[in-house]
Motif scaffolding. Structure first.
Motif, mmCIF file in Angstrom:
data_model
loop_
_atom_site.group_PDB
_atom_site.id
_atom_site.type_symbol
_atom_site.label_atom_id
_atom_site.label_comp_id
_atom_site.label_asym_id
_atom_site.label_seq_id
_atom_site.Cartn_x
_atom_site.Cartn_y
_atom_site.Cartn_z
ATOM 1 N N ARG A 147 0.837 -1.205 0.000
ATOM 2 C CA ARG A 147 0.000 0.000 0.000
ATOM 3 C C ARG A 147 0.868 1.249 0.000
ATOM 4 O O ARG A 147 1.947 1.284 0.609
ATOM 5 N N GLN A 244 5.368 3.906 1.363
ATOM 6 C CA GLN A 244 4.920 2.526 1.188
ATOM 7 C C GLN A 244 4.941 1.778 2.518
ATOM 8 O O GLN A 244 5.821 1.999 3.360
ATOM 9 N N ASP A 245 4.007 0.843 2.654
ATOM 10 C CA ASP A 245 3.855 0.163 3.936
ATOM 11 C C ASP A 245 5.012 -0.761 4.289
ATOM 12 O O ASP A 245 5.220 -1.070 5.455
ATOM 13 N N ASP A 262 -4.523 4.623 6.221
ATOM 14 C CA ASP A 262 -5.126 4.468 4.901
ATOM 15 C C ASP A 262 -6.029 5.681 4.702
ATOM 16 O O ASP A 262 -7.068 5.790 5.354
ATOM 17 N N ALA A 267 -6.079 4.033 -0.266
ATOM 18 C CA ALA A 267 -4.642 3.810 -0.445
ATOM 19 C C ALA A 267 -4.417 3.197 -1.819
ATOM 20 O O ALA A 267 -5.287 2.513 -2.362
ATOM 21 N N ALA A 269 -2.460 0.736 -4.547
ATOM 22 C CA ALA A 269 -1.789 -0.560 -4.587
ATOM 23 C C ALA A 269 -0.376 -0.419 -5.137
ATOM 24 O O ALA A 269 -0.164 0.219 -6.175
ATOM 25 N N THR A 326 -0.140 -5.048 4.234
ATOM 26 C CA THR A 326 -1.324 -5.190 3.385
ATOM 27 C C THR A 326 -1.699 -6.659 3.422
ATOM 28 O O THR A 326 -1.138 -7.481 2.696
ATOM 29 N N LEU A 335 -7.938 -1.484 -2.418
ATOM 30 C CA LEU A 335 -6.845 -0.662 -2.936
ATOM 31 C C LEU A 335 -7.166 -0.078 -4.307
ATOM 32 O O LEU A 335 -7.862 -0.699 -5.115
#
Length: 362
Positions: A147, A244-245, A262, A267, A269, A326, A335
Motif C-alpha cells: 500500500r 509505502q507500507d 489508509d 490507499a 496498490a 497489506t 486498494l
C-alpha cells in the motif's frame, strides 16, 4: 589363519569403500521439497532487486535457496529506473529482476523479459487474484502487494491525519517528506490531487500541478529511496511521510509513536513483480527461485519480519504480525489500482514539470 585374516581385512576395506561411495539421502528444505545438488560448483543466479532489508532477505529467501539448490545468489541492487536501464543497455547479466508495476510494464513493452512456464511455478495458484497475472499469464506474477498511504508521528503532529488533503494543512510546516516523481509511488501524486480537488488528471493537469506546488510550504525533502524515510524519522528530521507500507515496520521500530493511515480517499496498490530477464541461461532455475519466493513459508517469514506483505493467500498472521502490512482480501480489494499504461505515456512530461515546479522550489 593368515589367509583368513587377510581375507577379512579385504572384505572390511571393500565394505568401507562401498559405504563411502553410496548416494546420500536427499535433504528437503521447506514446503517446496527442493532437492539440493551439491555434486558440482554452485550455479550463479543473478537477482536484480532493491537494497532494502537485505539481511532479512538473505535469511528468509537467499540462503535457504542456495543451500537447497547448490546455488550462489549474486545481487544487483538499486532503484527501479537504474536497474531497468541496465537491462535496456545490456550492461547486466541478470537472471531474475524485481520491479514495481510501472517499470515492469515498460520492460515488457521493450521485450526485455522471458515468457514464463507457469507449470514450473505452481505457487502462483496460491496468490491473490490481483497478483497472479498483472501483465498476463506469459509474464511473472506479483510477489507482494503493498500500500501507498501515510505514516506520521502522533507525538509530533497535533491534528490527526485522515486524508490525502491533510498533507497540505498549514500545521505540517516543514514536517513532510514526499516521494520523487521518478519513484514507484511518485506518479500517484497527480491522481491523488485530482481526487481531492475534483479534477480530471487528463484535462486539468495545469491546475493539478499548481496544487502539487503548494506542498512546498510543508516539504522538508523529496526522497528517492525508502531508506531515507526511516533515517529522517529516526533522526527527528520529519514526522509525516507519504510512503509505502513495507517501510513502516522499520519506522515503527525507530519511532514507536508512528502510525499508519489508509487515507479516506483510498490507499494505492503497490504491485511489485518478479520476472525473468531476456536471454538468461538459467530460465528453469529462475522459475524455481520465483516459486520459492511465492511459497507460504517464505511469504510468512517476510511478513513476520515486516519485509513484505504476503501475496500468498494461504499465509495466516496474527493481528500483531499483520500490523502495518497489506494483509487479507478485505484490505487488498479496497486498494486503488493505477492506470500504468496512461502514466507511462505522460510520465516524462510529469517528471519535467515536477522538477521545474516542485523540486526547484524547495
Amino acid at each position: 589363519m593368515k589367509k583368513i585374516s587377510l581375507l577379512l581385512v579385504l572384505v572390511m576395506v571393500l565394505s568401507m569403500f562401498m559405504v563411502a561411495c553410496a548416494p546420500k539421502e536427499d535433504n528437503q528444505v521447506g514446503e517446496n521439497n527442493t532437492e539440493p545438488n551439491n555434486t558440482s560448483e554452485p550455479t550463479e543466479l543473478v537477482v536484480s532487486t532493491w537494497g532494502f532489508n537485505e539481511d532479512l532477505l538473505r535469511k528468509n529467501i537467499y540462503e535457504p535457496f542456495e543451500k537447497a539448490n547448490n546455488v550462489k545468489i549474486v545481487l544487483e541492487v538499486g532503484n527501479n529506473a537504474d536497474r531497468l536501464n541496465k537491462l535496456r543497455l545490456g550492461s547486466s547479466n541478470v537472471d531474475v529482476i524485481q520491479l514495481a508495476e510501472g517499470f515492469a510494464i515498460q520492460a515488457i513493452e521493450e521485450g526485455l523479459f522471458e515468457k514464463i512456464d507457469r507449470s514450473n511455478i505452481p505457487n502462483i495458484e496460491n496468490l491473490y487474484d490481483v497478483a497472479k497475472a498483472p501483465f498476463g499469464e506469459e509474464y511473472g506474477p506479483a510477489y507482494t502487494v503493498g500500500r501507498y498511504g501515510i505514516m506520521y508521528d502522533t507525538a509530533q503532529v497535533d491534528k490527526p491525519i485522515e486524508s490525502w488533503a491533510d498533507l497540505w494543512d498549514d500545521s505540517l510546516g516543514k514536517k513532510l517528506i514526499f516521494p520523487d516523481m521518478t519513484t514507484t509511488a511518485g506518479p500517484f501524486t497527480p491522481f491523488i490531487v485530482a481526487d481531492i480537488e475534483g479534477l480530471d488528471v487528463k484535462t486539468d493537469i495545469d491546475a493539478i500541478f499548481a496544487k502539487i506546488k503548494d506542498l512546498n510550504k510543508n516539504l522538508v525533502k523529496v526522497y528517492s529511496k525508502s531508506s531515507e524515510v526511516v533515517n529522517m524519522f529516526s533522526q527527528g528530521e520529519a514526522s509525516v511521510v507519504a510512503g509505502q507500507d513495507f517501510s513502516f515496520g522499520q519506522v515503527k521500530e525507530a519511532v514507536p509513536t508512528a502510525k499508519w493511515v489508509d487515507p479516506k480517499e483510498g490507499a494505492y496498490a503497490i504491485v511489485n513483480t518478479i520476472n525473468i530477464a531476456k536471454g538468461t541461461k538459467n530460465k528453469e532455475l529462475a522459475e524455481k527461485f520465483i516459486d520459492w519466493i511465492l511459497s507460504e513459508e517464505v511469504q510468512k517469514a517476510n511478513a513476520i519480519d515486516k519485509v513484505d506483505s504476503p501475496a500468498n493467500k494461504n499465509v495466516v498472521l496474527t493481528e500483531e504480525e499483520a500490523e502495518g502490512l497489506t494483509y487479507g482480501a478485505d484490505v487488498i480489494d479496497k486498494l486503488i489500482l493505477a492506470d500504468w499504461k496512461y502514466i507511462n505515456s505522460v510520465n516524462k512530461e510529469w517528471i519535467e514539470r515536477w522538477n521545474k515546479e516542485v523540486v526547484s522550489g524547495q
